[in-house]
Scaffold this motif. Structure first.
Motif, PDB file in Angstrom:
ATOM      1  N   ALA A   1      -1.477   3.727  -6.497  1.00 28.10           N
ATOM      2  CA  ALA A   1      -0.663   4.567  -7.432  1.00 28.10           C
ATOM      3  C   ALA A   1      -1.455   5.477  -8.199  1.00 28.10           C
ATOM      4  O   ALA A   1      -1.061   6.680  -8.319  1.00 28.10           O
ATOM      5  N   VAL A   2      -2.429   5.048  -9.099  1.00 28.91           N
ATOM      6  CA  VAL A   2      -2.998   6.002  -9.789  1.00 28.91           C
ATOM      7  C   VAL A   2      -4.065   6.828  -9.143  1.00 28.91           C
ATOM      8  O   VAL A   2      -4.071   8.031  -9.252  1.00 28.91           O
TER       9      VAL A   2
ATOM     10  N   LEU B   1       2.776   9.029  -6.639  1.00 30.88           N
ATOM     11  CA  LEU B   1       3.133  10.525  -6.233  1.00 30.88           C
ATOM     12  C   LEU B   1       4.292  10.962  -6.955  1.00 30.88           C
ATOM     13  O   LEU B   1       4.479  11.895  -7.343  1.00 30.88           O
ATOM     14  N   VAL B   2       5.378  10.031  -7.180  1.00 32.26           N
ATOM     15  CA  VAL B   2       6.581  10.324  -7.873  1.00 32.26           C
ATOM     16  C   VAL B   2       6.315  10.455  -9.467  1.00 32.26           C
ATOM     17  O   VAL B   2       6.807  11.435  -9.836  1.00 32.26           O
ATOM     18  N   VAL B   3       5.584   9.465  -9.937  1.00 33.30           N
ATOM     19  CA  VAL B   3       5.093   9.515 -11.385  1.00 33.30           C
ATOM     20  C   VAL B   3       4.395  10.995 -11.448  1.00 33.30           C
ATOM     21  O   VAL B   3       4.526  11.390 -12.612  1.00 33.30           O
TER      22      VAL B   3
ATOM     23  N   LEU C   1       4.041   0.769 -13.304  1.00 32.96           N
ATOM     24  CA  LEU C   1       5.141   0.883 -12.881  1.00 32.96           C
ATOM     25  C   LEU C   1       5.043   0.221 -11.418  1.00 32.96           C
ATOM     26  O   LEU C   1       5.720  -0.401 -11.013  1.00 32.96           O
ATOM     27  N   ALA C   2       4.091   0.816 -10.800  1.00 31.10           N
ATOM     28  CA  ALA C   2       3.742   0.154  -9.572  1.00 31.10           C
ATOM     29  C   ALA C   2       3.526  -1.573  -9.538  1.00 31.10           C
ATOM     30  O   ALA C   2       4.031  -2.118  -8.734  1.00 31.10           O
ATOM     31  N   GLU C   3       2.709  -2.003 -10.525  1.00 36.13           N
ATOM     32  CA  GLU C   3       2.598  -3.323 -10.455  1.00 36.13           C
ATOM     33  C   GLU C   3       3.680  -4.076 -10.979  1.00 36.13           C
ATOM     34  O   GLU C   3       3.953  -5.355 -10.663  1.00 36.13           O
ATOM     35  N   GLU C   4       4.722  -3.473 -11.675  1.00 39.02           N
ATOM     36  CA  GLU C   4       5.908  -3.968 -12.150  1.00 39.02           C
ATOM     37  C   GLU C   4       6.727  -4.247 -10.964  1.00 39.02           C
ATOM     38  O   GLU C   4       7.592  -5.579 -10.871  1.00 39.02           O
ATOM     39  N   PHE C   5       6.764  -3.580  -9.823  1.00 41.49           N
ATOM     40  CA  PHE C   5       7.272  -3.897  -8.582  1.00 41.49           C
ATOM     41  C   PHE C   5       6.709  -4.769  -7.716  1.00 41.49           C
ATOM     42  O   PHE C   5       6.863  -4.755  -6.407  1.00 41.49           O
TER      43      PHE C   5
ATOM     44  N   SER D   1       0.782  -1.270  -0.170  1.00 45.63           N
ATOM     45  CA  SER D   1      -0.035  -0.040   0.094  1.00 45.63           C
ATOM     46  C   SER D   1       0.900   1.294  -0.112  1.00 45.63           C
ATOM     47  O   SER D   1       0.692   2.230  -0.881  1.00 45.63           O
ATOM     48  N   SER D   2       1.907   1.217   0.838  1.00 48.38           N
ATOM     49  CA  SER D   2       2.734   2.490   1.173  1.00 48.38           C
ATOM     50  C   SER D   2       3.506   2.756  -0.061  1.00 48.38           C
ATOM     51  O   SER D   2       3.501   3.814  -0.733  1.00 48.38           O
ATOM     52  N   MET D   3       3.966   1.772  -0.759  1.00 49.55           N
ATOM     53  CA  MET D   3       4.926   1.915  -1.767  1.00 49.55           C
ATOM     54  C   MET D   3       4.113   2.245  -2.891  1.00 49.55           C
ATOM     55  O   MET D   3       4.577   3.017  -4.126  1.00 49.55           O
TER      56      MET D   3
END
Length: 540
Positions: A245-246, A200-202, A234-238, A192-194
């Protein structure tokens, strides 16, 4: 893929899109919420002999549909309202999802032969998140407090993430045959946190592109469609939460958009997003109905009657769970905190009931059920997969159709009011316009006194601002329901619309005179459209 197959698929998509548009228009004629009508229509179409069998690829839902729909919802969400009602939103989005998943897990294990606890949690994670589009569509045209719609919209942004995380861990437990609560809790916090961090970074990266690169309205609009896919992938890749993320990225970019988007970009992007969002939502709801044959075919050893019984019982359970959850979640924090009692008005018993009854399931639940693999890691068939899919379909059908059709009636019977609103919406809009006119006039008098005396164009601007401020002030007075003033306001709208009609006809004449460039004529036509849109949003 052969050219023939490609052509057939394109024709199928176009036919489905055209059918969806016709059905939405018909739903408007019947005054029925279009998500409900599309599901029923898709269900009816699934019985048409000779119609091509449509099987939804879950990756298509998660990758193609989910990111833009979540991004649009986040973009349109009021951050102020979201933060104001963050406590009930989080209690629903996380607390209720986990509570629902747990109750469904134990009930399904006790009721269905061969159902294990991990399979129960898998089913619970699938059917726990309500669908935002269905609820907001049903609530359109029905007067409910802003608190209710804000909580429902905020819940829908987060609950998909929490339910998919439950689904992911339950699926891993079924596949591996082992489950560790400590490991699951630790992974949940990390995922969740990542996911939030990645979003936010993207989002900030896209903000820098919008702000410092030489973009155009068209480029900015395309970038708004690229952003949610980059965040999600990007989030799902990690192996983090692509949904969170969205959502986090969409909220941040929406908050910063006034710094980077000009008026042309906002007009263009809003129009494009409104059309694309409508198409995506319409297609997924009609596809839900079309999936009935797929859900029925694979029941295997279970009879249709047994499967329907299980689905109905689970549907009743999740409806009751949500209703029972609402009242402790609404009132226990008020009993425990003096600050909450003084800062928030009481929701009454009607508000929680409406929020509880608005828990309609939708496309995320169906996509999750379809994404359950066919085989285990050892090559054996995934246990109870087809039954899980059928129960999910029944839950969606019952909650979406039954609760959706009865929700407006329940709201009217409860007599739920908008007492908590600071002022009516019409008055708020007029008040905002008046404040903007007043600050503009003050600024001009402070900085452009000599210009207003010497420059006729600037003097005309100042006079127009004063006239608009006076007209808005009159509108605010008319909103006090003085019959004479309201009739004057209605007559003013009629005259202004007639003037705009004459101007539009003159543009048509100018086109045939071949004196002015088409681009300039279209620009003036757009200005008339904006003027007419302003009137259409005013009270009549």
């Amino acid at each position: 893929m052969s050219a023939t197959t490609l052509h057939e698929n394109i024709l199928l998509v176009l036919g489905l899109l055209f059918a969806m548009l016709l059905l939405v228009m018909l739903s408007q004629k019947l005054r029925m919420s279009y998500p409900i009508f599309l599901v029923l229509a898709g269900l009816a179409l699934s019985f048409v002999p000779g119609l091509p069998r449509i099987v939804i690829d879950p990756d298509l839902i998660f990758l193609i549909f989910l990111p833009p729909l979540l991004y649009q919802a986040a973009w349109e969400t009021s951050w102020q309202d979201f933060w104001r009602w963050k406590r009930p939103i989080m209690l629903l989005a996380f607390g209720l999802v986990f509570f629902t998943s747990t109750i469904v897990a134990y009930i399904s294990r006790a009721m269905i032969p061969g159902f294990t606890l991990p399979l129960g949690f898998l089913l619970g994670g699938i059917i726990s998140p309500p669908d935002a589009v269905a609820a907001t569509s049903v609530l359109k045209g029905v007067k409910v407090p802003r608190r209710v719609t804000s909580i429902l919209e905020g819940e829908s942004l987060i609950n998909d993430a929490s339910s998919l995380i439950v689904f992911r861990f339950a699926l891993a437990a079924v596949l591996s045959g082992a489950f560790s609560l400590h490991q699951a809790a630790t992974s949940f916090v990390l995922v969740s946190s990542m996911g939030l961090v990645v979003g936010l970074v993207v989002a900030y990266g896209f903000y820098l592109i919008h702000r410092y690169f030489p973009t155009t309205p068209s480029i900015n609009t395309v970038l708004t469609f690229v952003a949610p896919y980059v965040m999600y992938l990007l989030a799902e890749e990690f192996h983090f939460s692509g949904v969170l993320a969205v959502v986090s990225g969409g909220l941040l970019l929406s908050h910063l958009s006034h710094r980077v988007f000009d008026a042309n970009t906002r007009l263009q992007a809003n129009s494009v997003w409104a059309s694309v969002g409508f198409v995506l939502n319409g297609l997924v709801f009609i596809l839900i109905g079309l999936e009935l044959p797929v859900a029925v075919e694979g029941l295997g050893s279970y009879s249709l009657r047994q499967a329907i019984t299980y689905g109905l019982i689970i549907s009743v359970v999740i409806i009751l769970i949500r209703l029972l959850w609402m009242y402790p979640a609404a009132f226990v924090p008020r009993w425990l905190s003096h600050h909450i009692r003084t800062q928030e008005t009481s929701p009454g018993w009607q508000g929680p009931f409406v929020i509880g009854w608005a828990g309609m399931r939708g496309v995320v639940s169906l996509a999750s059920a379809l994404s359950v693999p066919l085989l285990l890691t050892n090559g054996q068939a995934f246990p109870q997969r087809n039954l899980i899919l059928f129960i999910t379909f029944v839950v969606i059908l019952i909650t979406l159709v039954f609760q959706g059709l009865t929700l407006p009636t329940i709201i009217r019977l409860l007599g739920i009011s908008e007492a908590e609103e600071r002022m009516p919406t019409d008055a708020q809009e007029a008040g905002i316009r008046l404040r903007l006119r007043q600050v503009a006039l003050t600024h001009m008098h402070q900085h452009y006194v000599s210009d207003m005396q010497e420059n006729e164009l600037i003097k005309a601007l100042q006079q127009r601002m004063q006239a608009e401020a006076q007209r808005t002030g009159n509108l605010l007075e008319a909103l006090d329901y003085d019959d004479t003033k309201r009739q004057a306001l209605q007559r003013y709208h009629q005259v202004l619309l007639d003037v705009l009609r004459v101007q539009r006809e003159e543009l048509f004449v100018l086109r045939h005179e071949d004196v002015f460039e088409e681009e300039m004529l279209r620009h003036q036509e757009a200005q008339l459209d904006l003027d007419e849109a302003k009137i259409s949003h005013m009270p009549h």
